[in-house]
Design a protein around this motif. Structure first.
Motif, PDB file in Angstrom:
ATOM      1  N   ARG A  80       0.928  -1.189  -0.210  1.00  0.00           N
ATOM      2  CA  ARG A  80       0.073  -0.042   0.016  1.00  0.00           C
ATOM      3  C   ARG A  80       0.640   1.457   0.029  1.00  0.00           C
ATOM      4  NH1 ARG A  80      -4.597  -0.941   4.629  1.00  0.00           N
ATOM      5  NH2 ARG A  80      -3.932  -3.429   4.658  1.00  0.00           N
ATOM      6  N   MET A  81       2.011   1.198   0.246  1.00  0.00           N
ATOM      7  CA  MET A  81       2.941   2.098   0.533  1.00  0.00           C
ATOM      8  C   MET A  81       4.427   1.972   1.318  1.00  0.00           C
ATOM      9  SD  MET A  81       2.679   5.656   3.460  1.00  0.00           S
ATOM     10  CE  MET A  81       0.838   6.329   3.471  1.00  0.00           C
ATOM     11  N   PRO A  82       4.887   1.723  -0.108  1.00  0.00           N
ATOM     12  CA  PRO A  82       6.082   1.452  -0.280  1.00  0.00           C
ATOM     13  C   PRO A  82       7.216   1.841   0.566  1.00  0.00           C
ATOM     14  CG  PRO A  82       5.508   1.855  -2.537  1.00  0.00           C
ATOM     15  CD  PRO A  82       4.444   1.809  -1.328  1.00  0.00           C
ATOM     16  N   GLU A  83       7.135   3.337   0.929  1.00  0.00           N
ATOM     17  CA  GLU A  83       8.435   4.443   1.959  1.00  0.00           C
ATOM     18  C   GLU A  83       7.666   3.525   3.577  1.00  0.00           C
ATOM     19  OE1 GLU A  83       4.719   6.907   0.361  1.00  0.00           O
ATOM     20  OE2 GLU A  83       5.374   5.234  -0.469  1.00  0.00           O
ATOM     21  N   SER A  84       6.248   2.933   3.624  1.00  0.00           N
ATOM     22  CA  SER A  84       6.417   2.826   5.241  1.00  0.00           C
ATOM     23  C   SER A  84       7.256   1.377   5.399  1.00  0.00           C
ATOM     24  CB  SER A  84       5.061   2.562   5.521  1.00  0.00           C
ATOM     25  OG  SER A  84       4.302   1.314   4.647  1.00  0.00           O
ATOM     26  N   GLY A  85       7.588   0.954   4.084  1.00  0.00           N
ATOM     27  CA  GLY A  85       8.481  -0.698   4.728  1.00  0.00           C
ATOM     28  C   GLY A  85      10.139  -0.299   4.517  1.00  0.00           C
ATOM     29  N   ARG A  86       9.939   1.413   3.566  1.00  0.00           N
ATOM     30  CA  ARG A  86      11.490   1.657   4.050  1.00  0.00           C
ATOM     31  C   ARG A  86      11.734   2.181   5.220  1.00  0.00           C
ATOM     32  NH1 ARG A  86      12.875   6.759   4.221  1.00  0.00           N
ATOM     33  NH2 ARG A  86      11.006   7.754   3.288  1.00  0.00           N
ATOM     34  N   LEU A  87      10.540   2.690   5.535  1.00  0.00           N
ATOM     35  CA  LEU A  87      11.245   3.462   7.323  1.00  0.00           C
ATOM     36  C   LEU A  87      11.143   2.591   8.354  1.00  0.00           C
ATOM     37  CD1 LEU A  87      10.617   5.766   9.523  1.00  0.00           C
ATOM     38  CD2 LEU A  87       8.579   4.916   9.651  1.00  0.00           C
TER      39      LEU A  87
END
Length: 323
Positions: A80-87
């Motif tokens: 849903r939100m790749p940047e949350s996976g990066r975090l």
């Protein structure tokens, strides 16, 4: 669990994380005889011994491990939100750098929707700090790695100043014998005397111990930050908050009154408010009063960390006020 109000990204208020006085015999992870490692069933991830993927089955055990040291739960979804996976990945990496000062609990809301529902997560990404089983929202934005590192450094400095010095044991790849019922919390021996003094409530001794480290090695940034934060704690001990605020309101150009409120704001996590108050004081004053306000502000910069984005902005504002 009721939903708590969420602060804006970067505004760290640790007041909800202060340990309450024990009301009975300690229980759970961190109690005498309990494994310091905690969180059974939660497997290490991300190449770090201090990061675990949290499942609905291991969730309770991860929460119990917050009796030893903070747990930072990061809620994410790579689809849903790749940047949350990066975090989540960055937090896992930093958990290794901080060597057990916190455990990173990675919660994939797609794989563990029950946890997100129980915590009433409003959106992702979200980082929630848990101490003694009690949650407090910390971050709601996917900060760049450097900003995340400096933000977490400040959090750990404030917790140390409040006497919270426990560390998690590595979940894998740690020293032989680190796990088990006889495992002890790891404390860097350089900072142990200062941290022990803080844990005992002896702030004056903590200041003295940090001062020894800084005198011996002025380049020790962690000791310098610890000294600056311990001095803040020393100054706010026993202060009547309402009386202090009333005095500051009555005497807007009184350096002692204004710097005390700045200390209280910083201790409460209102970093930008503390900086703004002293920048304006520098702007309004002159001579010895201005020098005193400037020096105090520089001390607060050191307590937060010179690489923190708020410190960089504060230094720009200070330069503008001075020139």
């Amino acid at each position: 669990m009721s939903q708590q109000p969420f602060s804006r990204p970067g505004a760290i208020d640790l007041s909800a994380l202060q340990r309450p006085a024990p009301s009975g015999p300690p229980t759970g992870a961190g109690a005498p005889g309990a494994p310091a490692g905690g969180a059974p069933g939660a497997a290490p991830v991300g190449g770090s011994s201090y990061a675990v993927e949290v499942t609905e089955q291991s969730f309770q055990a991860v929460l119990e491990s917050s009796m030893t040291a903070p747990v930072l739960l990061v809620f994410y979804s790579r689809t849903r939100m790749p940047e949350s996976g990066r975090l989540a990945d960055d937090l896992a990496v930093l958990s290794g750098e901080f060597e057990g000062r916190f455990l990173a609990g990675l919660v994939d809301i797609d794989a563990a929707p029950g946890i997100a529902q129980a915590m009433q997560i409003p959106s992702i990404p979200l980082v929630v700090a848990v101490l003694d089983g009690r949650p407090a929202p910390l971050l709601q934005d996917a900060l760049p790695m450097e900003e995340l590192r400096t933000a977490l450094t400040q959090v750990m400095q404030q917790l140390t100043a409040q006497g919270m010095t426990g560390r998690h044991q590595p979940r894998a790849g740690g020293p032989a014998g680190a796990e088990g019922e006889d495992a002890e919390e790891y404390v860097d021996p350089r900072y142990a005397p200062a941290q022990d003094a803080l844990a005992a409530g002896d702030v004056d001794q903590a200041v003295a111990e940090y001062q020894k480290l800084v005198t011996a090695n002025p380049a020790d940034a962690e000791a310098a930050a610890g000294l600056a934060m311990a001095k803040v704690l020393q100054r706010v001990q026993g202060v009547d908050l309402q009386g202090a605020r009333a005095a500051a309101a009555d005497r807007p150009d009184d350096v002692d009154a204004q710097t005390l409120i700045a200390d209280l704001d910083l201790y409460g996590g209102h970093v930008e408010d503390a900086f703004a108050r002293l920048v304006e004081l520098v702007r309004r004053t002159s001579g010895k009063e201005r020098d005193a306000a400037r020096e105090h502000l520089l001390g607060l910069f050191a307590a937060v960390g010179n690489d923190d984005s708020r410190v960089l902005k504060g230094r720009q504002a200070l330069a503008s006020a001075l020139f």
